[in-house]
Scaffold this motif. Structure first.
Motif, PDB file in Angstrom:
ATOM      1  N   VAL A  49      -7.280   2.883 -12.788  1.00  0.00           N
ATOM      2  CA  VAL A  49      -6.772   2.512 -11.472  1.00  0.00           C
ATOM      3  C   VAL A  49      -5.424   1.835 -11.670  1.00  0.00           C
ATOM      4  O   VAL A  49      -5.340   0.730 -12.204  1.00  0.00           O
ATOM      5  N   ASP A  50      -4.367   2.527 -11.297  1.00  0.00           N
ATOM      6  CA  ASP A  50      -2.971   2.072 -11.347  1.00  0.00           C
ATOM      7  C   ASP A  50      -2.418   1.959 -12.772  1.00  0.00           C
ATOM      8  O   ASP A  50      -2.652   0.965 -13.473  1.00  0.00           O
ATOM      9  N   THR A  77      -3.113   3.515  -6.370  1.00  0.00           N
ATOM     10  CA  THR A  77      -3.613   2.989  -5.096  1.00  0.00           C
ATOM     11  C   THR A  77      -2.597   3.060  -3.968  1.00  0.00           C
ATOM     12  O   THR A  77      -2.989   3.109  -2.793  1.00  0.00           O
ATOM     13  N   HIS A  78      -1.289   3.076  -4.305  1.00  0.00           N
ATOM     14  CA  HIS A  78      -0.275   3.228  -3.263  1.00  0.00           C
ATOM     15  C   HIS A  78       1.081   3.501  -3.902  1.00  0.00           C
ATOM     16  O   HIS A  78       1.214   3.480  -5.122  1.00  0.00           O
ATOM     17  N   SER A 145      -2.220   3.772   1.325  1.00  0.00           N
ATOM     18  CA  SER A 145      -2.966   2.871   0.439  1.00  0.00           C
ATOM     19  C   SER A 145      -4.452   3.202   0.465  1.00  0.00           C
ATOM     20  O   SER A 145      -5.030   3.449   1.531  1.00  0.00           O
ATOM     21  N   ALA A 147      -8.431   2.149  -1.429  1.00  0.00           N
ATOM     22  CA  ALA A 147      -9.308   1.402  -2.308  1.00  0.00           C
ATOM     23  C   ALA A 147     -10.365   2.365  -2.842  1.00  0.00           C
ATOM     24  O   ALA A 147     -10.576   3.451  -2.292  1.00  0.00           O
ATOM     25  N   THR A 170      -9.025  -2.694  -4.780  1.00  0.00           N
ATOM     26  CA  THR A 170      -8.330  -2.706  -3.488  1.00  0.00           C
ATOM     27  C   THR A 170      -6.823  -2.556  -3.569  1.00  0.00           C
ATOM     28  O   THR A 170      -6.159  -2.595  -2.527  1.00  0.00           O
ATOM     29  N   GLY A 171      -6.241  -2.381  -4.759  1.00  0.00           N
ATOM     30  CA  GLY A 171      -4.787  -2.299  -4.825  1.00  0.00           C
ATOM     31  C   GLY A 171      -4.155  -3.530  -4.198  1.00  0.00           C
ATOM     32  O   GLY A 171      -4.582  -4.656  -4.448  1.00  0.00           O
TER      33      GLY A 171
END
Length: 235
Positions: A49-50, A77-78, A145, A147, A170-171
């Motif tokens: 994640v990211d 995430t965004h 965005s 999650a 949740t970014g």
């Protein structure tokens, strides 16, 4: 060692071992971004994640979970640059597919030169090994965005495991103390807080563990009493 969720740039990752998944958290870059690696304990499949910054450190994290550097998927995430500076190097070094919230996918692809294999939306499901991750769209910080929600299975064997508990990545949409930055735009703030309320707090219980894009973790139980105050202050 017990997982705390407290990490610092240049320091080691923190490891949480659950029944079906290992979760590793690492802080990287000048903005102390949190990077998360989920490793399926049965299959060895991994999702990141990211890929935020410091690609050598992120790749070292991947090898912590899998000495062969197996990485199946990177979820961004965004679209903000501090969450994808290492994406090109990590994708090239591992061959991992990349997933991004659909409204942000073109911006991430243009900024990084990476092909977005999966453009995801609210309610989509990502299957990585035995791990099922539900996409929760949280609009407002950016239009795309997202999650990710992982729910623990019913049986409990590891000390940190809790049957049915949700783990939510949740970014920059939800942090200890409030929702993410919406640049003081009332419409964006209302959109984000409404999504966070309806799609997170109204759906998941207080035991839900929140893993944000920067800083320490929290739980929905710790944050729920403050929802009204967040709306009143407007940021």
């Amino acid at each position: 060692m017990t997982y705390t969720g407290r990490v610092v740039v240049g320091g080691p990752s923190d490891l949480r071992r659950l029944d079906a998944v290992e979760i590793r958290k690492l802080a990287v870059g000048p903005l102390a971004n949190d990077v998360y690696l989920l490793t399926c304990r049965r299959t060895g499949a991994q999702v990141l994640v990211d890929a935020a910054d410091s690609p050598d450190d992120v790749l070292a994290l991947v090898r912590e979970g899998s000495p062969s550097a197996r990485l199946d998927l990177v979820v961004t995430t965004h679209r903000h640059a501090d969450h994808s500076r290492a994406l090109a190097a990590v994708a090239a070094g591992t061959g991992a597919a990349v997933a991004v919230g659909d409204p942000d996918a073109d911006a991430v692809a243009a900024a990084t030169g990476v092909h977005v294999a999966r453009r995801v939306g609210h309610g989509d499901v990502l299957q990585v090994g035995d791990l099922t991750l539900e996409v929760v769209a949280l609009r407002g910080h950016t239009p795309g965005s997202v999650a990710l929600a992982y729910r623990e299975p019913g049986a409990v064997r590891e000390p940190e495991a809790v049957a049915g508990r949700v783990h939510l990545f949740t970014g920059d949409s939800l942090f200890p103390g409030g929702v993410g930055n919406t640049d003081r735009d009332p419409a964006r703030f209302d959109r984000l807080l409404t999504d966070v309320t309806e799609r997170v707090f109204d759906r998941f219980d207080d035991a839900t563990w929140v893993y944000p894009g920067h800083g320490d973790d929290t739980t929905l139980g710790a944050e729920r009493p403050h929802l009204g105050a967040w709306r009143e202050r407007g940021w």
